[in-house]
Design an enzyme around this catalytic site. Structure first.
Site, PDB file in Angstrom:
ATOM      1  N   GLU A 186       0.636   6.594  -6.757  1.00  0.00           N
ATOM      2  CA  GLU A 186       0.673   5.272  -5.935  1.00  0.00           C
ATOM      3  C   GLU A 186       1.819   4.916  -5.281  1.00  0.00           C
ATOM      4  OE1 GLU A 186       0.049   0.457  -6.130  1.00  0.00           O
ATOM      5  OE2 GLU A 186      -0.373   1.902  -7.864  1.00  0.00           O
ATOM      6  N   ASP A 214       2.642   5.138  -1.282  1.00  0.00           N
ATOM      7  CA  ASP A 214       2.722   4.057  -0.509  1.00  0.00           C
ATOM      8  C   ASP A 214       3.865   4.410   0.713  1.00  0.00           C
ATOM      9  OD1 ASP A 214       2.759   0.973  -0.051  1.00  0.00           O
ATOM     10  OD2 ASP A 214       4.891   1.161  -0.667  1.00  0.00           O
ATOM     11  N   ASP A 238      -5.084   1.465  -4.298  1.00  0.00           N
ATOM     12  CA  ASP A 238      -4.124   1.825  -5.269  1.00  0.00           C
ATOM     13  C   ASP A 238      -4.617   3.446  -5.208  1.00  0.00           C
ATOM     14  OD1 ASP A 238      -2.839  -0.363  -5.707  1.00  0.00           O
ATOM     15  OD2 ASP A 238      -3.824  -0.416  -7.630  1.00  0.00           O
ATOM     16  N   GLU A 294      -3.746   5.303  -1.876  1.00  0.00           N
ATOM     17  CA  GLU A 294      -2.024   5.668  -1.939  1.00  0.00           C
ATOM     18  C   GLU A 294      -1.890   6.654  -2.888  1.00  0.00           C
ATOM     19  OE1 GLU A 294      -0.440   1.278  -0.571  1.00  0.00           O
ATOM     20  OE2 GLU A 294      -0.505   1.671  -2.727  1.00  0.00           O
TER      21      GLU A 294
END
Length: 224
Positions: free
Chosen positions: A45, A49, A117, A120
């Site tokens: 994650e 991101d 989450d 990502e």
């Protein structure tokens, strides 16, 4: 929660456009901490991101002559947890998340926090298996409706409220966390925003930032 990817999940990933090479990586990307597994999606994650942010920033830079402030406003909206969760729902990610029984019973599979989450983490896994160019192309495809739509085009509610207060010679808005409830994977935050001698408004959301944003929006509807 042991074992590799099911055939159904592998087919879903490939049909969605992900590059699946290291199967264990994709198991990790879909595994929530509630399973008790030694590896969950958090590290992927973190990586995803950054992949998402750069991919969207590249898209905005190439297709818009807007100022830095306007670009930043759109970027923040497009990569927000709520928007990532919306994309995850759009591709049907909920059915493939690996959750512990209690987390699943608590509705974690449809939580904005968890879905955001997971989205990502999937991008992080795709970056490692397919590289940045493929991941950027995938982001542009999955986020097409949002990038070509109205997400992030209007002024952010908190910015609008700050400007309203200044324009009306009022003290700046004050945000206060008044309640936090629920388990970590499905937490709910209630925030109150107030402006002295004007009034206050409250809102609840899956994270503090979104609750502040919604509270600002409600305040503007009531008093703006």
């Amino acid at each position: 929660m042991k074992g590799g990817l099911s055939g159904e999940t592998r087919d879903w990933l490939k049909d969605t456009g992900f590059t699946v090479a290291d199967e264990g990586r994709w198991v990790e990307a879909l595994t929530h901490g509630s399973t008790g597994a030694s590896r969950d999606y958090q590290r992927l994650e973190f990586l995803g991101d950054r992949v998402l942010g750069l991919s969207i920033a590249d898209w905005l830079f190439e297709r818009s002559d807007a100022s830095e402030g306007v670009l930043a406003q759109r970027l923040n909206a497009l990569v927000s947890k709520a928007n990532c969760a919306a994309v995850a729902r759009q591709i049907g990610a909920s059915a493939h998340i690996r959750l512990g029984k209690q987390a699943r019973d608590d509705g974690a599979a449809d939580s904005d926090n968890v879905l955001g989450d997971i989205m990502e983490s999937l991008l992080g896994a795709n970056f490692l298996d397919g590289g940045f160019d493929a991941s950027r192309a995938l982001v542009h495809d999955l986020w097409q409706a949002q990038t070509e739509g109205e997400v992030g085009r209007s002024k952010h509610p908190k910015s609008a409220l700050q400007e309203w207060a200044a324009g009306n010679r009022r003290a700046g808005p004050k945000y206060e966390l008044v309640d936090r409830s629920g388990p970590d994977h499905a937490a709910r935050f209630t925030v109150r925003v107030s402006i002295r001698n004007v009034g206050e408004a409250e809102a609840t959301a899956g994270n503090k930032q979104e609750a502040e944003t919604e509270a600002a929006r409600i305040f503007m509807e009531k008093f703006g």
